[in-house]
Design an enzyme around this catalytic site. Structure first.
Site, PDB file in Angstrom:
ATOM      1  N   ASP A 157    -101.554 -65.848  65.476  1.00 37.25           N
ATOM      2  CA  ASP A 157    -102.952 -66.053  65.840  1.00 37.25           C
ATOM      3  C   ASP A 157    -103.670 -66.947  64.837  1.00 37.25           C
ATOM      4  O   ASP A 157    -104.772 -67.415  65.098  1.00 37.25           O
ATOM      5  CB  ASP A 157    -103.693 -64.708  65.945  1.00 37.25           C
ATOM      6  CG  ASP A 157    -103.701 -64.187  67.369  1.00 37.25           C
ATOM      7  OD1 ASP A 157    -103.262 -64.921  68.268  1.00 37.25           O
ATOM      8  OD2 ASP A 157    -104.142 -63.039  67.577  1.00 37.25           O
TER       9      ASP A 157
ATOM     10  N   ASP B 166    -104.115 -50.128  70.422  1.00 33.74           N
ATOM     11  CA  ASP B 166    -102.940 -49.261  70.530  1.00 33.74           C
ATOM     12  C   ASP B 166    -103.320 -47.904  71.131  1.00 33.74           C
ATOM     13  O   ASP B 166    -102.749 -47.458  72.128  1.00 33.74           O
ATOM     14  CB  ASP B 166    -102.244 -49.092  69.170  1.00 33.74           C
ATOM     15  CG  ASP B 166    -103.213 -48.818  68.031  1.00 33.74           C
ATOM     16  OD1 ASP B 166    -104.444 -48.822  68.255  1.00 33.74           O
ATOM     17  OD2 ASP B 166    -102.744 -48.581  66.909  1.00 33.74           O
TER      18      ASP B 166
HETATM   19  O1  LIG Z   1    -106.672 -61.033  66.165  1.00 36.53           O
HETATM   20  C1  LIG Z   1    -105.729 -60.417  65.706  1.00 36.53           C
HETATM   21  C2  LIG Z   1    -105.880 -59.349  64.811  1.00 36.53           C
HETATM   22  C3  LIG Z   1    -104.747 -58.693  64.319  1.00 36.53           C
HETATM   23  N1  LIG Z   1    -103.502 -59.111  64.681  1.00 36.53           N
HETATM   24  C4  LIG Z   1    -102.314 -58.408  64.139  1.00 36.53           C
HETATM   25  O2  LIG Z   1    -102.432 -57.027  64.345  1.00 36.53           O
HETATM   26  C5  LIG Z   1    -101.676 -56.331  63.363  1.00 36.53           C
HETATM   27  C6  LIG Z   1    -102.470 -55.169  62.812  1.00 36.53           C
HETATM   28  O3  LIG Z   1    -103.562 -55.640  62.055  1.00 36.53           O
HETATM   29  P1  LIG Z   1    -103.949 -54.990  60.648  1.00 36.53           P
HETATM   30  O4  LIG Z   1    -105.007 -55.799  60.027  1.00 36.53           O
HETATM   31  O5  LIG Z   1    -102.729 -54.719  59.869  1.00 36.53           O
HETATM   32  O6  LIG Z   1    -104.638 -53.647  61.135  1.00 36.53           O
HETATM   33  P2  LIG Z   1    -104.316 -52.135  60.697  1.00 36.53           P
HETATM   34  O7  LIG Z   1    -105.574 -51.354  60.840  1.00 36.53           O
HETATM   35  O8  LIG Z   1    -103.641 -52.099  59.388  1.00 36.53           O
HETATM   36  O9  LIG Z   1    -103.319 -51.713  61.852  1.00 36.53           O
HETATM   37  C7  LIG Z   1    -103.334 -50.485  62.526  1.00 36.53           C
HETATM   38  O10 LIG Z   1    -104.358 -50.432  63.504  1.00 36.53           O
HETATM   39  C8  LIG Z   1    -104.315 -51.479  64.480  1.00 36.53           C
HETATM   40  C9  LIG Z   1    -105.471 -51.281  65.418  1.00 36.53           C
HETATM   41  O11 LIG Z   1    -105.465 -50.008  65.930  1.00 36.53           O
HETATM   42  C10 LIG Z   1    -102.972 -51.458  65.196  1.00 36.53           C
HETATM   43  O12 LIG Z   1    -102.900 -52.571  66.050  1.00 36.53           O
HETATM   44  C11 LIG Z   1    -101.871 -51.552  64.187  1.00 36.53           C
HETATM   45  O13 LIG Z   1    -100.621 -51.507  64.810  1.00 36.53           O
HETATM   46  C12 LIG Z   1    -101.992 -50.392  63.232  1.00 36.53           C
HETATM   47  O14 LIG Z   1    -100.960 -50.447  62.265  1.00 36.53           O
HETATM   48  C13 LIG Z   1    -101.293 -57.340  62.302  1.00 36.53           C
HETATM   49  O15 LIG Z   1     -99.928 -57.631  62.413  1.00 36.53           O
HETATM   50  C14 LIG Z   1    -102.155 -58.538  62.640  1.00 36.53           C
HETATM   51  O16 LIG Z   1    -101.536 -59.744  62.306  1.00 36.53           O
HETATM   52  C15 LIG Z   1    -103.347 -60.162  65.571  1.00 36.53           C
HETATM   53  O17 LIG Z   1    -102.226 -60.531  65.897  1.00 36.53           O
HETATM   54  N2  LIG Z   1    -104.460 -60.790  66.056  1.00 36.53           N
END
Ligand SMILES: O=c1ccn([C@@H]2O[C@H](COP(=O)(O)OP(=O)(O)O[C@H]3O[C@H](CO)[C@@H](O)[C@H](O)[C@H]3O)[C@@H](O)[C@H]2O)c(=O)[nH]1
Ligand SMILES: [Mn+2]
Length: 690
Positions: A142, A400
């Protein structure tokens, strides 16, 4: 402490069992007895409010507490544990008959998510112990970053060495970054990252093709595809859910595997046989008909000894999913999750079970690529059902949670696959501000589901079953914890200083209702942790962080959601940084709290800490000088003593720490002003009432 409970073993799969199910009778009985007693006590508490009304605020706090308690009951009602037998599966099915798998890896920003680590995650999946002719790894970028694309080109070359190396040496840790334990050189942030520019920004690149590319030992390699979808200001890109839906379509055109694995960019595989474990469920005919996903728990690396920020989320990722697994299945937690593709396409369940030899045919001909190109355009989804009834669901920052919830409501089931050894491992934020910001985003996203027309309280209970609906409601209204935490964290303390008793005296029989409710909840929680082998100190830190979330993530998340609802602000996905500054990392490793950021969270937290400290001081003085009778204020004193004890790291950060993790003076000053104002308000209110 009994670590093992009596286990009833049931084979779910007529002939050879691919998996087994254990129901822990002892834990279940223990909990039900506790729940019965506790609910009586809760009724008594509410009765007390009506017989001797003391404060509407306390009543509100207790009502919210009762709701959160009741909605958490199904998590413990009949928890189950499962086991998989991948060897039985292989004996029965044979490697040549395994279904194809498409792996989706998402990344969004090369500064916060170092491309080398992302590539390492992809390599760990490419190195699965799985036939390469039916394994495809898709990266969604992204960020549209040239550095990420470059890292993946390098990864494609490196795979030629890495895959045979892993297989020959039976390496289990197949993330090269983790294997070599090297600090990836560009972690500290690369300033001149170029963004890709092409005619319309969609970029798809097949970096490895199974039918053409071989490793140095001459074995074929899995497919590796880089995808950067088109983003335009005219269309909402729906964050990760949007990215996943693009991958679902693009992979549908290229390989169309019946099984899809979603991974966050930091979640590497730590068990090459994880796909086989998931297939133990998907290939069981007795489950397959309505099995939408198999979720592995989120587990992490690099957490410090005492887990000061409660980053393991034991309840969220370990205990509660076992409870939901005994109902219709655990919720989807975004990463480490295998899906039946059919469930994402909203197909009727008749589309399952997955045919065993559905190898999927990978094709990257010009025609196919042209088609895939169109599928990744920003306006493709206009006037389609993507995000509403098919694919990953839109409308919540926790895509999710929302997606899993909606699938459960549509009648699908899920399974928790929780082997002893972590199968997927991710990173945790290592400073308190990031930890809280992440949770605040979750809270906002959860409210978006709570107050949607698909609210778990009615839609969920009707469609996903009563207990499942309650579980989802518990999460959806998670931010509501701020109500009891803020009220109990401030009101009794301020009242103590104003000499207003709020709770029954020690000599009053009602006192025992309060004492029981507090102690039983705490002891049961502790027991839950101890039985699961978690040391006392980690539990202590867990409950501390829960208190800290009150004036921070829960409160700010709730306020932010309110402002969003009034259109004053708009939801945004603040990406969690996977990069930690060296000094911060050191502090974290030592187990020191990090209050270095000039964050409004810390201001609110410190204000509550100061109010409690002043209440303890004033309370003790009053008791010592005989100004007040201890029996009358014992509960209020105990409460502020308990909160102040938990706030110890905050006092340290404000008053005596000298290292970089101390609280900025400005934040401390702002908090002191806020605390004084709270006292003044309390004084005015009590003067007005008196
Ligand atoms: O516009 C976006 C925003 C995020 N991501 C990806 O989404 C993932 C999760 O993002 P992160 O910033 O790590 O969020 P977290 O809060 O740490 O993640 C938790 O919470 C998210 C939202 O509930 C879930 O999607 C994740 O799987 C879960 O691990 C990463 O691989 C990002 O690269 C994208 O691809 N596009
Ligand atoms: Mn993350």
């Amino acid at each position: 402490m009994p670590h093992k409970t009596t286990a009833a073993m049931t084979s779910l799969n007529g002939g050879t069992a691919f998996h087994s199910l254990h129901v822990s009778r002892f834990a279940t009985l223990l909990f039900r007895a506790h729940a019965l007693l506790y609910s009586f006590a809760l009724f008594a508490l509410l009765l007390h409010h009506f017989l001797y009304p003391s404060s509407v605020l306390l009543l509100a706090a207790d009502l919210v507490l009762s709701f959160l308690w009741a909605s958490a009951v199904p998590f413990r009602w009949c928890p189950v544990r499962r086991k998989e037998f991948p060897d039985s599966l292989l004996r029965e099915v044979g490697r040549d008959d395994l279904p194809a798998i498409d792996v989706f890896v998402c990344t969004a920003d090369p500064r916060r998510e170092p491309p080398a680590s992302v590539a390492s995650t992809a390599l760990s999946a490419m190195a699965f112990d799985y036939p390469t002719d039916r394994l495809s790894v898709y990266l969604s970028d992204d960020g549209g970053s040239a550095v990420t694309l470059f890292a993946f080109m390098e990864a494609a070359r490196f795979a030629r060495y890495w895959l045979p190396f892993c297989k020959e040496n039976a390496v289990v840790k197949r993330s090269p970054e983790v294997y070599f334990e090297e600090e990836s050189s560009d972690k500290a942030g690369s300033k001149n990252l170029k963004h890709l520019k092409s005619e319309d920004a969609v970029l798809e690149q097949v970096l490895l093709e199974n039918s053409k590319d071989v490793d140095i030992a001459g074995n074929s390699l899995p497919n590796l595809i880089y995808v950067s979808r088109e983003k335009s200001p005219a269309c909402h890109h729906h964050y990760k859910a949007g990215a996943l839906n693009v991958l679902t379509r693009v992979s549908g055109a290229l390989s169309n595997a019946p099984i899809v694995l979603t991974l966050d960019c930091d979640t590497f595989s730590d068990d090459p046989r994880a796909p086989l474990r998931a297939l133990c469920y998907f290939l069981d005919p007795s489950l397959a008909a309505d099995l939408a996903f198999v979720q592995f728990p989120q587990r992490y690396q690099g957490i410090n000894e005492d887990d000061i920020y409660a980053s393991r989320y034991m309840r969220l990722f370990r205990f509660n999913p076992r409870g939901m697994d005994g109902l219709r299945g655990p919720s989807y937690v975004g990463t480490g999750c295998f899906f039946a593709r059919a469930s994402l396409h909203g197909d009727t369940k008749a589309a399952l079970p997955i045919s065993r030899s559905d190898a999927g045919r990978f094709s990257a001909s010009d025609d196919v690529l042209k088609k895939a190109h169109g599928l990744a355009k920003s306006d493709f989804e206009d006037a389609t059902s993507w995000g509403s009834t098919i694919g990953f669901r839109y409308g919540s920052l926790v895509e999710d949670f929302n997606t899993g919830y909606r699938l459960h409501c549509e009648g699908w089931r899920s399974v928790l696959c929780d082997p002893e050894r972590a199968a997927f491992v991710g990173d945790v934020p290592r400073n308190l501000n990031d930890v809280i910001s992440q949770m605040k985003r979750w809270i906002v996203g959860l409210y978006e589901v709570a107050f949607s027309r698909h609210t778990p309280l009615s839609y969920g209970i009707r469609n996903a079953s009563f207990p499942m609906g309650l579980c989802y409601a518990h999460y959806a209204f998670w931010g509501a914890w701020c109500v009891p935490l803020m009220i109990y964290g401030l009101l009794p303390q301020l009242a103590l200083i104003q000499r207003v008793p709020l709770f029954p005296k020690v000599s009053d029989p009602w006192f025992f209702v309060y004492a029981y409710l507090f102690l039983a909840a705490y002891l049961y929680d502790l027991l839950d942790f101890l039985i699961n082998g978690v040391p006392f100190r980690r539990w202590w830190n867990d409950q501390r962080i829960w208190l800290f979330r009150g004036p921070t993530a829960y409160l700010f998340g709730t306020l932010e959601f309110l402002l969003n609802s009034l259109s004053v602000s708009a939801p945004g996905f603040n990406l969690t940084s996977k990069v930690t500054e060296e000094k911060q990392a050191d502090r974290y490793a030592r187990g020191d709290f990090d209050f270095a950021a000039r964050s409004p969270f810390f201001g609110a937290l410190a204000a509550v800490a100061i109010v409690n400290l002043s209440a303890v001081a004033v309370g003790i003085k009053r008791v010592a000088t005989g100004e007040v009778e201890i029996g009358e204020f014992s509960m209020q004193l105990a409460l502020c003593g308990f909160v102040a004890g938990n706030c110890w790291p905050i006092y340290g950060a404000m008053f005596w720490r000298r290292d970089g993790g101390r609280m900025p003076v400005r934040v401390t000053a702002a908090a002191a002003v806020a605390a004084v104002m709270l006292h003044m308000i309390a004084h005015l209110v009590s003067a007005f009432r008196g």
